[in-house]
Design an enzyme around this catalytic site. Structure first.
Site, PDB file in Angstrom:
ATOM      1  CD  GLU A  62      -4.183  -0.796 -13.207  1.00  0.00           C
ATOM      2  OE1 GLU A  62      -4.501  -1.881 -13.826  1.00  0.00           O
ATOM      3  OE2 GLU A  62      -3.479  -0.625 -12.000  1.00  0.00           O
ATOM      4  CG  HIS A 131       7.105  -1.457  -9.262  1.00  0.00           C
ATOM      5  ND1 HIS A 131       6.933  -2.451  -9.964  1.00  0.00           N
ATOM      6  CD2 HIS A 131       6.076  -1.559  -8.297  1.00  0.00           C
ATOM      7  CE1 HIS A 131       6.118  -3.239  -9.438  1.00  0.00           C
ATOM      8  NE2 HIS A 131       5.398  -2.701  -8.475  1.00  0.00           N
TER       9      HIS A 131
HETATM   10  C1  LIG Z   1      -1.268  -3.461 -13.221  1.00  0.00           C
HETATM   11  C2  LIG Z   1      -0.988  -3.079 -11.611  1.00  0.00           C
HETATM   12  N1  LIG Z   1      -1.706  -2.502 -11.142  1.00  0.00           N
HETATM   13  C3  LIG Z   1      -1.490  -1.898  -9.791  1.00  0.00           C
HETATM   14  C4  LIG Z   1      -0.220  -2.744  -9.087  1.00  0.00           C
HETATM   15  C5  LIG Z   1      -0.166  -2.213  -7.681  1.00  0.00           C
HETATM   16  N2  LIG Z   1      -0.429  -3.345  -7.027  1.00  0.00           N
HETATM   17  C6  LIG Z   1       0.726  -4.252  -6.634  1.00  0.00           C
HETATM   18  S1  LIG Z   1       0.327  -5.434  -5.777  1.00  0.00           S
HETATM   19  C7  LIG Z   1      -1.354  -5.096  -5.871  1.00  0.00           C
HETATM   20  C8  LIG Z   1      -2.366  -6.011  -5.275  1.00  0.00           C
HETATM   21  C9  LIG Z   1      -2.596  -7.452  -5.733  1.00  0.00           C
HETATM   22  O1  LIG Z   1      -3.356  -8.223  -5.128  1.00  0.00           O
HETATM   23  P1  LIG Z   1      -3.612  -9.746  -5.432  1.00  0.00           P
HETATM   24  O2  LIG Z   1      -3.607  -9.905  -6.904  1.00  0.00           O
HETATM   25  O3  LIG Z   1      -4.596 -10.134  -4.590  1.00  0.00           O
HETATM   26  O4  LIG Z   1      -2.109 -10.262  -4.828  1.00  0.00           O
HETATM   27  P2  LIG Z   1      -1.450 -10.187  -3.471  1.00  0.00           P
HETATM   28  O5  LIG Z   1      -0.953  -9.111  -3.309  1.00  0.00           O
HETATM   29  O6  LIG Z   1      -2.484 -10.286  -2.320  1.00  0.00           O
HETATM   30  O7  LIG Z   1      -0.853 -11.551  -3.184  1.00  0.00           O
HETATM   31  C10 LIG Z   1      -1.484  -4.050  -6.369  1.00  0.00           C
HETATM   32  C11 LIG Z   1      -2.838  -3.324  -6.751  1.00  0.00           C
HETATM   33  C12 LIG Z   1       0.490  -3.355  -9.966  1.00  0.00           C
HETATM   34  N3  LIG Z   1       1.521  -3.864  -9.458  1.00  0.00           N
HETATM   35  N4  LIG Z   1       0.049  -3.747 -11.252  1.00  0.00           N
END
Ligand SMILES: Cc1ncc(C[n+]2csc(CCOP(=O)(O)OP(=O)(O)O)c2C)c(N)n1
Ligand SMILES: Cc1ncc(C[n+]2csc(CCOP(=O)(O)OP(=O)(O)O)c2C)c(N)n1
Ligand SMILES: [Mg+2]
Ligand SMILES: [Mg+2]
Lengths: 329, 325, 329, 325
Positions: A62, A131
């Site tokens: 971000e 959230h």
């Molecule tokens: C700081 C932040 N930015 C965006 C999000 C929205 N978000 C939730 S899960 C996710 C993807 C995360 O991917 P990864 O780290 O690969 O974990 P996975 O969900 O694949 O287990 C995002 C962008 C968030 N929760 N927190």
């Protein structure tokens, strides 16, 4: 009139703005069509229509998202940067507050940062404590930012267009639980001026001032209470900062009583600013003190009955309105 | 390094002469009470922006930090407007609103000076993205310190720049300290440049006090960036002669360390080298120095002769249109 | 009574707390003695006295600093984490707002985060736009946090001790331009209870409510105006959240008029909450609406005359007090 | 990998059986409307926490993420309390206040579940620091995803952990996607494990769907941490079978990719291997599975029989002492 959702109208606003002005850019996590066009589809079709250089999916970074938007804005582009949920603005708030908001001032007006931060939030869909927060009070307390929070799809369109036109950084807050609600379709190219409230209902007895999803429910309450002889004036601020003082004061001077309502936590919220201002400027006109209604002073709980209890309710608004209507001068 | 023309060498020297004397005057002005501000002296680090800027065009941009007065000056920010700014005058680059930590001068590409550690990098990416979108081959330099390499924004910025192949130079002036903390006490790796590998980006550590080494690294990085091949991380080893903020206690540094570093002052070293190698005569260099001294004197006069901004300026430039409050 | 500076009294508070309780930890940039014991010396001598495991200098990594503090607090330690300046809390606000503030609630009370965030701020020393902001309104709007802002060295001692004792996360805001001001020395081991205001001056005509450096100046103003027959009651909140409603309301019910003052930006500031509350709870007692005085709605400028103009002035307070004193019921 | 005893293998299998069936029941409960929540299915990733947790003690702690229900269960969080939590019941681990993204159960070391990407890591450091201060050799596991490796907190946390030699395992479950973004589209380096070098920390990429590989990597990292030698970064390659959030459209994935990955489901693979290699009989495994199924059924009954919390609970646990407002 045809009906559209917020998702559709905001998508349309972005589409039209990109079509009308090649300087408009879109960036954020998953915004490109290869990534589904946004988690709820608000940016769908944009990368197909305008290419992957103007519509850029980003890593989960971000600060880098906001930095890229600020830098491009400094060079005259008009980036619309998505920070998926409002709670995630906390990882980018240095960029937003110390930079986007201040660069015009600190440069003595040499530079400007015409960007839009799009972000979603809102309790009611069991997303829990991290959230669901409404943080508009923070950004309203930050000189240099403008903050909007539309309550209808058409306003969302017009406010988004106005934010993109605006020479200063704007935070555009979308109500997640309402994104698929429908309303009148916007007129292509229409603008809703920043800082101008909408009078949703005219009335004589009590002014209710607010914004976002709940103010639309309040308008329906007004229709209901009108049948019982309680005349409510309902004002949708639409822009939280700068908010429409004239509209607020004119209404309160007429009705002599006011309730301020929002879904953010009540304490130290936007309602406090509005309430203070009304007292300061229209004290003599008031039959009773202004009431503030907001979410409970707590993180948003997960469990449904608690989540519901944490939110401001229409019953509270109704009770406050009835009490105020009953106060005679 | 026979590729560097005498003209270029002298333009680097000219910048260094301006920077060195400017710092001396600023410190003197603070000591005398003529300027009142927190001042992060860059003395000892002049080679870095002098050399890089000599290779930059007007349409190239920089983002720098509180210590970056030298970066702004080297890029072309007018000395008189700078002094007026630091004097808090209405004629300052920022009408006196910014001050030493926020020097801005877009005409010469000085887009952002930030007081928040790490924040020059994310914004530099955006400037570079803009150049790419415009189809220009302009580049952006993000200046920052060794301590800034430990903050999250560094990581996010280098990753994004690499993914997007942005024309950015990430220039880390490693002066061995962040405030009072030694480099090794704050950074788990022994070289910032090595981190570049984590972003599939070229990373190079150079002697930032050596014009020739600095030139070689900068030229290569700028060429890469202009050619659309993406960002480079340059770790320029250097030293700040006057501690973190001018006037603070530098007891945290070894006595010997500081003396030794100051004895290796890059300014007289480069000056002597120019003469020894026959690139310029003593007279020529002295003349350049005198010219710069005169520019600075004129700048100080300009600043002191200027008015302070009226109190009403507090509420302008907050937004493009003043808000009714 | 001997006189000490804020630097000394806060240093003493940290020292005494570490001596009294082995669970108290200190961390932050440059806090160790090898690094000078803090940029202004507030943590001087602590690492020498208590060792480098309990007093840890950190890299410039505010998220990691707050994360380390939160994790240690979850295990029962009492970390005092320094975020050097309040504007830098923006790079760690996810940790503060989404985690420290919420973990107790989101865990259903299973865990708690008894940490203290020490941070400095304040305009008046030419630090410009990114080093001077008072952001206490943000943190006060965040359920789960407590926010204190002492105005004397002795209160700083007592509030720091109370914050360290407290089972919940506290933000302890130090006024940078006042750190070397002197005041009465604290008594070792003394506590100033959180949420309790101090009545600095008793008076009949107008209540002035505020906190921090400026409320001490207001107290002096009260002494001056007393000579002219204007009787001011001066209330130093000391804790901004939760603030001492009872003290505020009792005072306003007595005087019938109030001014709220702080150095933070006026709009959407803490003063708005206090003003709203006073109107809500003591409307009938008020002869006139509550006045709010704060900094101008702008980033803090560098240039001395502008910086001064951006701050709330004692003249404004005096004018407001005189006007209110002149209003008869 | 002859070092793994049959007991350990079976304890891993038991956890995997619990996890796999638990996920199936949760998805079914959402589809049927019995549970209403955003659910980030971990199906396909069970090997990672099952294997790591089999090597952990009760006093070891974890911080995990919204997808980490399996991490919590594997660490010992009671299934019934978990179901009650996800049902929003007062008997839930968090009295229903946390929900799926905030599972907490300190008695079994489940200290934090966070919904903010990247935020498990900084807090894990603090837990590990606490263990160090207490003179214990307990370790902390920070679970996170591949996408989280791009956020600033990752960088700050790994640097600090390395500097302070904290007993932490940074376990990145690289399931090739962050939401709808492919790993390579978000990360400039081709392996998260390689980033470890930027922190002078051992980094290892392993097949996170292979119990033996996972065991070897985890055992080594845990030994290092307990011995006071500091943190390790483990990149466990895996795949989530049901997209980002259960019910979302996974058109962004190649059809073939998903089918291929699901065909390589690590659960039946490990199960078959246990039998083929003679570590357990079919009957034994079936019995374990049946036991887990029964635990889950009991948990569901417990949850459904439990009351919702009273509305007054909104204002408790905000502070230790309720505030007068
Ligand atoms: C700081 C932040 N930015 C965006 C999000 C929205 N978000 C939730 S899960 C996710 C993807 C995360 O991917 P990864 O780290 O690969 O974990 P996975 O969900 O694949 O287990 C995002 C962008 C968030 N929760 N927190
Ligand atoms: C986010 C943030 N944290 C802390 C500070 C306080 N601070 C100002 S300069 C500095 C040291 C920076 O060191 P380095 O990056 O090496 O640059 P140098 O000052 O040596 O040029 C610190 C900690 C800050 N300005 N911003
Ligand atoms: Mg440095
Ligand atoms: Mg992933």
């Amino acid at each position: 009139m045809s009906q559209v959702t917020f998702v559709q109208s905001i998508n349309q606003a972005l589409h039209d703005a990109m079509e009308d002005d090649a300087r408009v850019l879109v960036l954020g996590e998953d915004v490109g069509d290869a990534e589904g066009g946004g988690v709820v589809g608000i940016t769908k079709g944009l990368s197909q229509a305008f290419g992957c250089e103007r519509v850029k999916s980003t890593p989960i970074s971000e600060q880098a998202i906001m930095g890229a938007a600020i830098g491009a804005a400094l060079k005259g582009f008009r980036p619309v940067a998505e920070i998926m949920l409002m709670n995630f603005t906390t990882v980018a708030s240095d960029m937003i507050v110390n930079h986007a908001a201040k660069l015009r001032f600190m440069s003595g007006g040499q530079t400007s940062v015409p960007l839009v931060v799009r972000t979603m939030t809102g309790a009611g869909v069991s997303n829990g404590g991290q959230h669901s927060d409404y943080l508009e009070a923070w950004y309203a307390h930050t000189a240099g930012l403008k903050v909007v929070l539309p309550s209808t799809p058409a306003d969302a369109y017009g406010l988004m267009r106005a934010c993109i036109d605006d020479p200063d950084p704007c935070i555009f807050v979308e109500t997640l639980p309402a994104l698929f609600n429908k309303g009148e379709a916007p007129v292509r190219g229409s603008r809703v001026p920043l800082g101008k409230a909408a009078v949703l209902r005219e009335g004589r007895d009590v002014s209710v001032i607010g914004y976002g999803r709940i103010i639309q429910s309040v308008a329906q309450l007004a229709d209901r209470l009108a049948g019982e002889g309680v005349s409510m004036e309902v004002i949708d601020l639409r822009t939280v900062s700068p908010f429409d003082k004239e509209a607020v004061l004119a209404s309160v001077r007429k009705t002599g009583a006011a309730v301020v309502v929002h879904e953010a936590v009540r304490e130290f919220g936007v309602g406090s600013e509005i309430s203070s201002l009304i007292h300061e400027e229209a004290f003599a006109a008031l039959r009773a003190p202004v009431r503030r209604i907001g979410a409970k002073f707590a993180p948003v709980p997960f469990s449904k009955p608690l989540e519901t209890a944490s939110l401001p309710s229409l019953d509270e608004v109704e009770a406050a309105v009835r009490e105020l209507a009953a106060v005679t001068a | 390094m026979t590729q560097i023309s005498d003209d270029l060498l002298l333009s680097i020297f000219e910048k260094m002469a301006l920077l060195k004397q400017n710092d001396e005057k600023m410190r003197a002005s603070i000591s005398s009470g003529r300027l009142v501000m927190p001042y992060y002296s860059y003395r000892g680090q002049e080679v870095i922006p002098a050399t890089i800027s000599a290779l930059l065009r007007d349409d190239d941009t920089i983002c720098t930090i509180y210590r970056g007065t030298h970066d702004a000056l080297a890029k072309g920010c007018p000395v008189d407007r700078l002094w007026a700014e630091l004097g808090g005058r209405a004629t300052g680059t920022c009408k006196g609103k910014g001050g030493p930590m926020h020097i801005t001068h877009p005409e010469t590409g000085v887009m952002v000076t930030t007081g928040i550690v790490g924040s020059s990098m994310p914004i530099a990416n955006g400037l570079a993205w803009a150049a790419k979108l415009e189809g220009s081959d302009a580049v952006t330099v993000a200046y920052f310190g060794d301590g800034a390499s430990n903050i999250g924004a560094f990581h996010e910025s280098l990753n994004l720049a690499s993914l997007w192949k942005l024309p950015v130079l990430f220039v880390c002036s490693n002066n061995l300290y962040s405030e009072h903390t030694r480099f090794a006490a704050g950074t788990a790796i022994d070289s910032v440049a090595k981190s570049a590998a984590a972003y599939s980006m070229p990373g190079v550590r150079v002697d930032g006090n050596d014009v020739l080494a600095m030139h070689a690294a900068a030229a290569e990085a700028i060429d890469r960036a202009r050619a659309g091949e993406g960002p480079t991380l340059i770790e320029a080893m250097t030293f700040r002669f006057h501690g973190h903020v001018f006037g603070d206690d530098d007891a945290y540094m070894g006595e010997g360390e500081k003396a030794e570093r100051m004895a290796a002052d890059p300014y007289p070293r480069f000056r002597a080298w120019l003469i020894d190698e026959g690139h310029a005569s003593e007279d020529r260099l002295a003349a350049i120095e005198a010219e710069q001294a005169e520019r600075i004197e004129a700048a100080i006069r300009f600043a002191l002769d200027s008015e302070f901004p009226p109190a009403s300026e507090v509420l302008t430039d907050v937004y493009e249109q003043e808000m009714a409050r």
